[in-house]
Design a protein around this motif. Structure first.
Motif, PDB file in Angstrom:
ATOM      1  N   LEU A 110     -52.880  44.390 -15.944  1.00 29.80           N
ATOM      2  CA  LEU A 110     -52.113  43.192 -15.625  1.00 29.80           C
ATOM      3  C   LEU A 110     -51.234  43.436 -14.404  1.00 29.80           C
ATOM      4  O   LEU A 110     -51.096  42.569 -13.537  1.00 29.80           O
ATOM      5  CB  LEU A 110     -51.262  42.768 -16.823  1.00 29.80           C
ATOM      6  CG  LEU A 110     -50.449  41.483 -16.658  1.00 29.80           C
ATOM      7  CD1 LEU A 110     -51.352  40.296 -16.341  1.00 29.80           C
ATOM      8  CD2 LEU A 110     -49.618  41.200 -17.911  1.00 29.80           C
ATOM      9  N   GLU A 114     -51.429  41.334 -10.943  1.00 32.50           N
ATOM     10  CA  GLU A 114     -50.288  40.657 -10.327  1.00 32.50           C
ATOM     11  C   GLU A 114     -50.120  41.096  -8.875  1.00 32.50           C
ATOM     12  O   GLU A 114     -49.759  40.291  -8.009  1.00 32.50           O
ATOM     13  CB  GLU A 114     -49.031  40.934 -11.145  1.00 32.50           C
ATOM     14  CG  GLU A 114     -49.034  40.201 -12.485  1.00 32.50           C
ATOM     15  CD  GLU A 114     -47.842  40.559 -13.357  1.00 32.50           C
ATOM     16  OE1 GLU A 114     -47.259  41.648 -13.155  1.00 32.50           O
ATOM     17  OE2 GLU A 114     -47.506  39.759 -14.252  1.00 32.50           O
ATOM     18  N   ARG A 238     -50.369  34.707 -16.597  1.00 36.08           N
ATOM     19  CA  ARG A 238     -50.404  35.867 -17.493  1.00 36.08           C
ATOM     20  C   ARG A 238     -51.217  35.566 -18.755  1.00 36.08           C
ATOM     21  O   ARG A 238     -51.946  36.438 -19.254  1.00 36.08           O
ATOM     22  CB  ARG A 238     -48.980  36.298 -17.845  1.00 36.08           C
ATOM     23  CG  ARG A 238     -48.235  36.948 -16.679  1.00 36.08           C
ATOM     24  CD  ARG A 238     -46.929  37.561 -17.122  1.00 36.08           C
ATOM     25  NE  ARG A 238     -45.959  36.549 -17.492  1.00 36.08           N
ATOM     26  CZ  ARG A 238     -45.128  35.962 -16.644  1.00 36.08           C
ATOM     27  NH1 ARG A 238     -45.160  36.300 -15.365  1.00 36.08           N
ATOM     28  NH2 ARG A 238     -44.269  35.053 -17.056  1.00 36.08           N
ATOM     29  N   LYS A 242     -54.434  37.576 -19.999  1.00 35.67           N
ATOM     30  CA  LYS A 242     -54.405  38.183 -21.333  1.00 35.67           C
ATOM     31  C   LYS A 242     -55.637  37.782 -22.138  1.00 35.67           C
ATOM     32  O   LYS A 242     -56.196  38.596 -22.877  1.00 35.67           O
ATOM     33  CB  LYS A 242     -53.133  37.789 -22.075  1.00 35.67           C
ATOM     34  CG  LYS A 242     -52.964  38.520 -23.414  1.00 35.67           C
ATOM     35  CD  LYS A 242     -51.655  38.178 -24.087  1.00 35.67           C
ATOM     36  CE  LYS A 242     -51.435  39.044 -25.328  1.00 35.67           C
ATOM     37  NZ  LYS A 242     -52.508  38.913 -26.335  1.00 35.67           N
TER      38      LYS A 242
END
Length: 260
Positions: A110, A114, A238, A242
């Protein structure tokens, strides 16, 4: 223009051929030092693309930017595809690949996603490169790929599946950023505010839902309870990532991830 350049290059013995620019020496072992470097050329091309878009990047314009003749630029960069590859490598230096990984593969991935999102925001032309493997194997892009796969070490999946995870994350990030950039450009060019635009469209949508022709859409939107203007895009990004990571975690038999 393309046929003219090809004719000139053929006459000078520089007809483009398939190849990888990284296998070509930047300068010969003998002879005078080149007047320009690949790094200088790549930086110029990136500046042009950042300012005016990828389509504005031409050999002629880059040559003018670095103070070279158009034809002489082909001594450094044989093809426009090579120029694009230099550009991808140039911006890939902006990744932070030195901070130690946490060991939580989902959190580490993650974090890389980003970073990729921020990189694409800074260089809006970059998502167009994400759908081609031709630009994914530059020296600095390879460092990013190695970092990504290292982050996946704790994940018990076959190598091919890990590559699919990498592709899924890359495509999710590129698609999300493409939509973000399109929305920002649309808002920038509207002769009125985004709020006014949404109010008009919201009123029209309300009228259509009131006809009873779209019961599932009406029920879904009523259950969501929020308009476009109140969407938390950071949280939505996010959540999207996920869900991708959770699907691979389930395949590995590990349940859902803790990434947030």
């Amino acid at each position: 223009m393309v046929s003219e350049v090809m004719t000139l290059m053929a006459a000078s013995g520089r007809t483009p051929r398939p190849g990888v620019i990284w296998t070509r020496p930047e300068r010969a072992g003998r002879g005078p030092r080149p007047a320009h470097s690949r790094a200088e050329i790549a930086a110029a091309a990136v500046r042009i693309a950042d300012a005016d878009g990828l389509d504005a990047v031409s050999m002629r314009r880059v040559a003018a930017e670095v103070g070279a003749g158009t034809m002489s630029l082909y001594n450094y960069v044989p093809r426009k595809e090579d120029l694009h590859e230099l550009m991808v490598d140039e911006v890939s230096t902006e990744y932070d690949l030195e901070t130690p990984l946490t060991g939580d593969w989902a959190a580490d991935v993650l974090g890389l996603a980003e970073q990729a999102r921020d990189l694409m925001r800074r260089h809006p032309w970059l998502p167009r490169m994400a759908d081609s493997t031709a630009y994914g194997f530059t020296p600095n892009a390879l460092r990013y790929l190695e970092r990504f796969l290292t982050a996946l070490d704790p994940l018990d999946l076959p190598p091919g599946t890990k590559l699919e995870l990498l592709a899924a994350v890359t495509n999710t990030v590129a698609g999300y950023v493409t939509n973000e950039l399109a929305m920002a450009e649309r808002a920038r060019t509207l002769p009125w505010s985004e709020a006014e635009e949404q109010a008009v469209r919201g009123a029209y949508l309300g009228e259509q839902l009131g006809t009873g022709k779209f019961p599932r859409l009406a029920q879904t939107l009523a259950g969501a309870g929020a308009g476009v203007e109140s969407v938390d895009y950071e949280a939505a990004f996010r959540r999207s990532l996920k869900r991708v990571l959770d699907s691979f975690a389930l395949e590995a038999g590990g349940g859902q991830t803790s990434a947030t």
